[in-house]
Design an enzyme around this catalytic site. Structure first.
Site, PDB file in Angstrom:
ATOM      1  N   GLY A  39      35.517  40.893  46.033  1.00  0.00           N
ATOM      2  CA  GLY A  39      35.051  39.731  46.801  1.00  0.00           C
ATOM      3  C   GLY A  39      34.529  40.228  48.129  1.00  0.00           C
ATOM      4  O   GLY A  39      35.189  41.037  48.796  1.00  0.00           O
ATOM      5  N   ALA A  42      36.912  39.695  51.172  1.00  0.00           N
ATOM      6  CA  ALA A  42      38.101  40.551  51.091  1.00  0.00           C
ATOM      7  C   ALA A  42      37.723  42.018  51.304  1.00  0.00           C
ATOM      8  O   ALA A  42      38.430  42.763  52.005  1.00  0.00           O
ATOM      9  CB  ALA A  42      38.767  40.367  49.732  1.00  0.00           C
ATOM     10  N   GLU A 135      29.524  33.912  50.031  1.00  0.00           N
ATOM     11  CA  GLU A 135      30.196  33.594  48.763  1.00  0.00           C
ATOM     12  C   GLU A 135      31.150  32.408  48.911  1.00  0.00           C
ATOM     13  O   GLU A 135      31.947  32.156  48.009  1.00  0.00           O
ATOM     14  CB  GLU A 135      30.966  34.815  48.234  1.00  0.00           C
ATOM     15  CG  GLU A 135      30.051  35.864  47.635  1.00  0.00           C
ATOM     16  CD  GLU A 135      30.798  36.972  46.909  1.00  0.00           C
ATOM     17  OE1 GLU A 135      30.249  37.478  45.921  1.00  0.00           O
ATOM     18  OE2 GLU A 135      31.914  37.347  47.331  1.00  0.00           O
ATOM     19  N   GLY A 202      18.845  54.705  53.706  1.00  0.00           N
ATOM     20  CA  GLY A 202      19.411  54.442  55.024  1.00  0.00           C
ATOM     21  C   GLY A 202      19.278  53.009  55.486  1.00  0.00           C
ATOM     22  O   GLY A 202      19.250  52.078  54.671  1.00  0.00           O
ATOM     23  N   ALA A 227      30.467  47.364  46.751  1.00  0.00           N
ATOM     24  CA  ALA A 227      31.126  47.257  48.071  1.00  0.00           C
ATOM     25  C   ALA A 227      30.555  48.203  49.121  1.00  0.00           C
ATOM     26  O   ALA A 227      31.063  48.243  50.250  1.00  0.00           O
ATOM     27  CB  ALA A 227      32.648  47.425  47.979  1.00  0.00           C
ATOM     28  N   ALA A 228      29.498  48.947  48.801  1.00  0.00           N
ATOM     29  CA  ALA A 228      28.881  49.806  49.829  1.00  0.00           C
ATOM     30  C   ALA A 228      28.303  48.928  50.951  1.00  0.00           C
ATOM     31  O   ALA A 228      28.461  49.235  52.135  1.00  0.00           O
ATOM     32  CB  ALA A 228      27.786  50.667  49.212  1.00  0.00           C
ATOM     33  N   GLY A 229      27.663  47.816  50.568  1.00  0.00           N
ATOM     34  CA  GLY A 229      27.108  46.906  51.581  1.00  0.00           C
ATOM     35  C   GLY A 229      28.205  46.239  52.400  1.00  0.00           C
ATOM     36  O   GLY A 229      28.045  46.014  53.605  1.00  0.00           O
ATOM     37  N   ASP A 230      29.311  45.925  51.759  1.00  0.00           N
ATOM     38  CA  ASP A 230      30.438  45.317  52.484  1.00  0.00           C
ATOM     39  C   ASP A 230      30.998  46.305  53.503  1.00  0.00           C
ATOM     40  O   ASP A 230      31.339  45.935  54.632  1.00  0.00           O
ATOM     41  CB  ASP A 230      31.550  44.916  51.503  1.00  0.00           C
ATOM     42  CG  ASP A 230      31.077  43.878  50.497  1.00  0.00           C
ATOM     43  OD1 ASP A 230      30.177  43.094  50.833  1.00  0.00           O
ATOM     44  OD2 ASP A 230      31.596  43.876  49.362  1.00  0.00           O
TER      45      ASP A 230
HETATM   46  O1  RIB Z   1      29.932  43.161  47.302  1.00  0.00           O
HETATM   47  C1  RIB Z   1      30.702  43.494  46.177  1.00  0.00           C
HETATM   48  C2  RIB Z   1      31.487  42.320  45.720  1.00  0.00           C
HETATM   49  O2  RIB Z   1      30.607  41.321  45.268  1.00  0.00           O
HETATM   50  C3  RIB Z   1      32.387  42.601  44.529  1.00  0.00           C
HETATM   51  O3  RIB Z   1      33.657  43.065  44.913  1.00  0.00           O
HETATM   52  C4  RIB Z   1      32.396  41.287  43.780  1.00  0.00           C
HETATM   53  O4  RIB Z   1      33.620  40.633  43.837  1.00  0.00           O
HETATM   54  C5  RIB Z   1      31.284  40.456  44.397  1.00  0.00           C
HETATM   55  O5  RIB Z   1      31.753  39.441  45.135  1.00  0.00           O
END
Ligand code: RIB
Length: 280
Positions: A39, A42, A135, A202, A227-230
């Protein structure tokens, strides 16, 4: 210590890692299956905590077993979950993720309880920064933008319409190149910084159309880009709020994002500050 509030989603990620991604209508077999906490909200909360921030997450989950699984790493990572609400009417959010050997992915999200995070649930504590993504309902993001007094960062992912006041209010907007194309000229409403990411090529940090910094990530062995962007978003917000220069902050965020691609799964891949510093 930098204090961060994250308003956002919690999902349980069901991940199939296969040789390649299927074309529409095609079946690819032989995958390995995994379940990981995920998520965007999270992930960004835990990424900020692993980078040394004091983090509180405002989110909704269901009253089900998946909630415990989805929150386990946040809890172990010291994220304050006191304001996470368990709702009756929805199941915990689930993301179905296919990952290819190249690290590329495809994600389909069933938001479930993330749909229930409404403005009336938000008792936003004072903090140095607030980070949110898309989201959860957009009225919740608008409310957070209006009521939070500190550094406000919005990651416009997944791309969807947001109130223009959110763009005007944001001190930092983060988009990838696909999202940047989707938003197009509407990003001109942003008064703060805009960070655009280009995967292995980059990222660029701009304000009022002028470059503040450009950076390339270190070379790493890419396993899974989930999750690289997160991680990039959390790292950039943390570094800017710490007072790092735009160039240092962008270098730090690119290295953090690269580190997150070296392991399978969203939250298992989020790097510690030491791991990021070793890459820089
Ligand atoms: O950005 C990655 C996330 O996008 C994943 O962990 C998935 O849950 C989606 O929400």
């Amino acid at each position: 210590m930098t204090s961060i509030v994250v308003v956002g989603s919690v999902n349980l990620d069901i991940v199939a890692t296969a040789d390649r991604l299927p074309a529409p209508g095609e079946t690819v077999t032989g995958a390995e299956l995994g379940r990981y906490p995920g998520g965007k909200g999270a992930n960004q909360a835990l990424a900020a905590a692993r980078l040394g921030a004091d983090v509180c997450l405002l989110a909704c989950v269901g009253k089900d077993a998946a909630a415990g699984e989805a929150l386990a790493m946040l809890r172990a990572g010291g994220v304050d979950l006191a304001a996470c609400i368990a709702v009756d009417e929805f199941a915990t959010g689930v993301a179905l993720i296919s990952v290819a050997k190249s690290g590329e992915n495809q994600i389909v999200v069933a938001p479930g309880a993330n749909r229930a995070l409404m403005p009336e649930h938000l008792a936003i504590p004072a903090a140095d920064a607030l980070i949110c993504q898309l989201e959860v309902p957009t009225e919740t993001i608008s409310y957070a933008a209006k009521t939070f007094a500190g550094f406000f960062c919005v990651n416009l992912a997944p791309a969807r319409r947001v109130d223009v006041t959110v763009l005007q209010r944001a001190d930092l907007v983060v988009v990838n190149e696909t999202e940047a194309a989707w938003y197009g000229d509407s990003l001109a409403a942003c008064n703060g910084m805009i960070a655009t990411t280009y995967g292995a090529a980059g990222a660029v940090l701009q304000k009022n159309g002028e470059d503040l910094a450009r950076a390339r990530p270190p070379r790493v062995q890419v396993v899974d880009t989930t999750a690289a962007g997160d991680t990039f978003t959390a790292a950039l917000a943390v570094a800017l709020v710490e007072g790092q220069s735009p160039q240092d902050a962008l270098n730090f965020a690119c290295a953090a994002g690269a580190a997150a691609t070296t392991k399978v799964g969203a939250q298992p891949s989020l790097p510690t500050r030491d791991e990021v510093m070793q890459l820089l």
